[in-house]
Design a protein around this motif. Structure first.
Motif, mmCIF file in Angstrom:
data_model
loop_
_atom_site.group_PDB
_atom_site.id
_atom_site.type_symbol
_atom_site.label_atom_id
_atom_site.label_comp_id
_atom_site.label_asym_id
_atom_site.label_seq_id
_atom_site.Cartn_x
_atom_site.Cartn_y
_atom_site.Cartn_z
ATOM 1 N N UNK A 23 8.226 9.963 -1.968
ATOM 2 C CA UNK A 23 8.518 11.145 -1.155
ATOM 3 C C UNK A 23 10.014 11.348 -0.977
ATOM 4 N N UNK A 24 10.761 10.264 -0.951
ATOM 5 C CA UNK A 24 12.206 10.366 -0.769
ATOM 6 C C UNK A 24 12.966 10.355 -2.090
ATOM 7 N N UNK A 25 12.229 10.285 -3.199
ATOM 8 C CA UNK A 25 12.876 10.287 -4.505
ATOM 9 C C UNK A 25 13.622 9.013 -4.812
ATOM 10 N N UNK A 26 13.171 7.900 -4.238
ATOM 11 C CA UNK A 26 13.824 6.606 -4.450
ATOM 12 C C UNK A 26 13.077 5.822 -5.523
ATOM 13 N N UNK A 27 13.776 4.892 -6.167
ATOM 14 C CA UNK A 27 13.220 4.150 -7.293
ATOM 15 C C UNK A 27 12.279 3.051 -6.814
ATOM 16 N N UNK B 249 21.526 2.352 -2.579
ATOM 17 C CA UNK B 249 20.902 2.251 -1.266
ATOM 18 C C UNK B 249 19.513 1.658 -1.341
ATOM 19 N N UNK B 250 18.757 2.028 -2.384
ATOM 20 C CA UNK B 250 17.407 1.490 -2.557
ATOM 21 C C UNK B 250 17.460 -0.014 -2.818
ATOM 22 N N UNK B 251 18.367 -0.430 -3.671
ATOM 23 C CA UNK B 251 18.519 -1.858 -3.962
ATOM 24 C C UNK B 251 18.893 -2.638 -2.712
ATOM 25 N N UNK B 252 19.812 -2.088 -1.916
ATOM 26 C CA UNK B 252 20.231 -2.789 -0.697
ATOM 27 C C UNK B 252 19.069 -2.925 0.269
ATOM 28 N N UNK B 253 18.275 -1.846 0.430
ATOM 29 C CA UNK B 253 17.119 -1.908 1.326
ATOM 30 C C UNK B 253 16.112 -2.949 0.834
ATOM 31 N N UNK B 254 15.886 -2.999 -0.477
ATOM 32 C CA UNK B 254 14.975 -3.989 -1.033
ATOM 33 C C UNK B 254 15.466 -5.407 -0.818
ATOM 34 N N UNK B 255 16.751 -5.615 -1.028
ATOM 35 C CA UNK B 255 17.321 -6.949 -0.829
ATOM 36 C C UNK B 255 17.238 -7.370 0.635
ATOM 37 N N UNK C 243 13.389 -1.041 -5.718
ATOM 38 C CA UNK C 243 13.098 -1.653 -4.415
ATOM 39 C C UNK C 243 12.266 -2.917 -4.587
ATOM 40 N N UNK C 244 11.193 -2.850 -5.360
ATOM 41 C CA UNK C 244 10.270 -3.978 -5.452
ATOM 42 C C UNK C 244 10.878 -5.157 -6.205
ATOM 43 N N UNK C 245 11.650 -4.883 -7.238
ATOM 44 C CA UNK C 245 12.292 -5.979 -7.964
ATOM 45 C C UNK C 245 13.369 -6.639 -7.101
ATOM 46 N N UNK C 246 14.152 -5.817 -6.387
ATOM 47 C CA UNK C 246 15.173 -6.379 -5.499
ATOM 48 C C UNK C 246 14.523 -7.194 -4.390
ATOM 49 N N UNK C 247 13.422 -6.699 -3.843
ATOM 50 C CA UNK C 247 12.709 -7.412 -2.779
ATOM 51 C C UNK C 247 12.199 -8.764 -3.274
ATOM 52 N N UNK C 248 11.576 -8.781 -4.461
ATOM 53 C CA UNK C 248 11.009 -10.029 -4.990
ATOM 54 C C UNK C 248 12.098 -11.056 -5.265
ATOM 55 N N UNK D 145 0.817 -1.214 0.000
ATOM 56 C CA UNK D 145 0.000 0.000 0.000
ATOM 57 C C UNK D 145 0.850 1.264 0.000
ATOM 58 N N UNK D 146 1.237 1.765 1.189
ATOM 59 C CA UNK D 146 1.794 3.106 1.302
ATOM 60 C C UNK D 146 3.310 3.184 1.167
ATOM 61 N N UNK D 147 3.997 2.063 1.067
ATOM 62 C CA UNK D 147 5.449 2.143 0.893
ATOM 63 C C UNK D 147 5.813 2.830 -0.421
#
Length: 401
Positions: free
Chosen positions: A251-255, A309-315, A259-264, A243-245
């Motif tokens: 808001x932070x200008x992150x991709x 940083x976004x990729x690392x957070x997603x992973x 994030x979602x592809x790295x997370x999956x 939902x809100x992520x």
């Protein structure tokens, strides 16, 4: 299910079992790929003149039937078998998806379709988890079950891209017929599975019958309290992701795709590659580590800049979350005898689904008190910290009941 023979017959039996498990995994992947394609519903329905607000409300219409049917289906799983319930769920999901091809497009059809879709998911999810656990316990245990559950997030890599490709190539025409073909494949594979393994009914416990004793006896047993409550924190985090992520990332200008592809990818890789090393005898310890990883991933989004940083957070999020749902199911299922297992797993799954759907409302209620970046910070701390406190509750042995 049949008892395993020995010798050459035993090797044939094992090959047959592995084939049945592979067919079950493929069926579940195809079915959830069809449901995942409905993420494009607002875009598709906009081409039919249905407002995005109406489509969004229709997407939420599945909540009530998912929860209600999820609670009720445990007794039917025990009575007629998980495989047959799963096949019925696949059939309903196909009918729901196909209705937008056969019936006139409009809000009424869309809401009706989503209600039927919710009933289908209420049958599919607990039946799939029960059947996957039952098959995996005869193979490599938790590692096999983790592989099976990876078919659910893995569907995100098939359903939405396939739907997007169809829209870009052919447009609106035939969209729901094309995506329904995935469900038809799932149902066909389940028919093959039924021919190989049968209905997989569970043994009847004396004094309880096929329908068992309902949910209250499970809730009253102290041994189930911590594992059932432990579903809340990961459900909150998953509901936030759905939902809100996205708003937080924007808001932070992150991709968002990064994030979602790295997370999956991390969820699937963790369940396939690392699950075999997980100590299922101490689930609360592993779940505590995973919650800490999710907290760090979300808190990191308040600080990181750029793609890396976004990729690392997603992973980190994906690797931490990937272990939790199958480990929770394995934990609850392991505490129940075979007669109670469908209800215990269905109850845990219903708690997870219910909290997941409630998360968006909770975040929306918190937004007036601070921006999404601030809400993200406190949400990570409160949800993760609360989940860790639950896991620190004294662990009661099953024999103490």
């Amino acid at each position: 299910m049949r008892d395993a023979p020995s010798g050459q017959a035993g090797r044939r039996f094992e090959r047959r079992l592995r084939l049945a498990f592979l067919i079950l995994c493929c069926a579940n992947l195809a079915a959830f790929s069809m449901t995942a394609s409905q993420a494009l519903l607002p875009i598709v329905m906009a081409r039919d003149g249905v407002a995005e607000a109406v489509a969004g409300a229709a997407l939420s219409a599945s909540v009530v039937p998912v929860v209600l049917v999820g609670l009720l289906c445990g007794r039917y799983i025990a009575r007629i078998g998980a495989a047959l319930v799963l096949a019925c769920g696949y059939g309903l999901a196909i009918a729901a998806n196909l209705s937008l091809y056969l019936l006139p497009a409009g809000p009424a059809t869309l809401f009706g379709m989503r209600m039927v879709h919710g009933i289908a998911l209420g049958l599919i999810t607990p039946a799939a988890l029960i059947l996957g656990h039952h098959m995996a316990s005869r193979l490599r245990g938790f590692s096999s079950f983790a592989i099976f559950t990876s078919t659910i997030p893995g569907a995100q890599m098939i359903g939405p891209p396939l739907g997007d490709w169809w829209l870009q190539t052919f447009g609106r025409a035939g969209y729901f017929l094309a995506t329904s073909s995935l469900g038809a494949l799932a149902l066909l594979l389940m028919c093959v599975f039924l021919l190989i393994e049968g209905r997989t009914t569970l043994p009847e416990r004396p004094g309880h019958g096929r329908t068992g004793g309902g949910y209250l006896p499970i809730l009253r047993r102290p041994v189930f309290r911590t594992p059932l409550l432990a579903h809340i924190a990961p459900a909150l985090f998953w509901g936030y992701v759905l939902s809100f992520l996205t708003m937080m990332l924007q808001a932070r200008g992150l991709s968002l795709p990064a994030f979602y592809q790295a997370m999956t990818v991390a969820v699937i890789a963790t369940r396939i590659g690392i699950a075999g090393r997980i100590n299922t005898a101490a689930p609360h310890k592993n779940l505590t580590v995973c919650l800490a990883g999710i907290m760090l991933a979300l808190l990191g989004l308040n600080l990181v800049e750029g793609l890396a940083g976004t990729l690392f957070a997603g992973l980190l999020f994906g690797a931490s979350f990937g272990v939790m749902p199958p480990l929770l199911t394995f934990w609850v299922a392991g505490l129940a005898d075979e007669a109670d297992r469908p209800r215990a797993v269905a109850l845990g799954n219903t708690i997870f689904n219910g909290v997941t759907f409630l998360t968006a409302a909770l975040i929306a209620a918190a937004l007036p008190f601070g921006g999404i970046v601030t809400v993200n910070l406190w949400f990570a701390i409160l949800a993760g910290g609360g989940g860790i406190l639950i896991l620190m509750l004294p662990q009661r042995p099953a024999t103490s009941d």
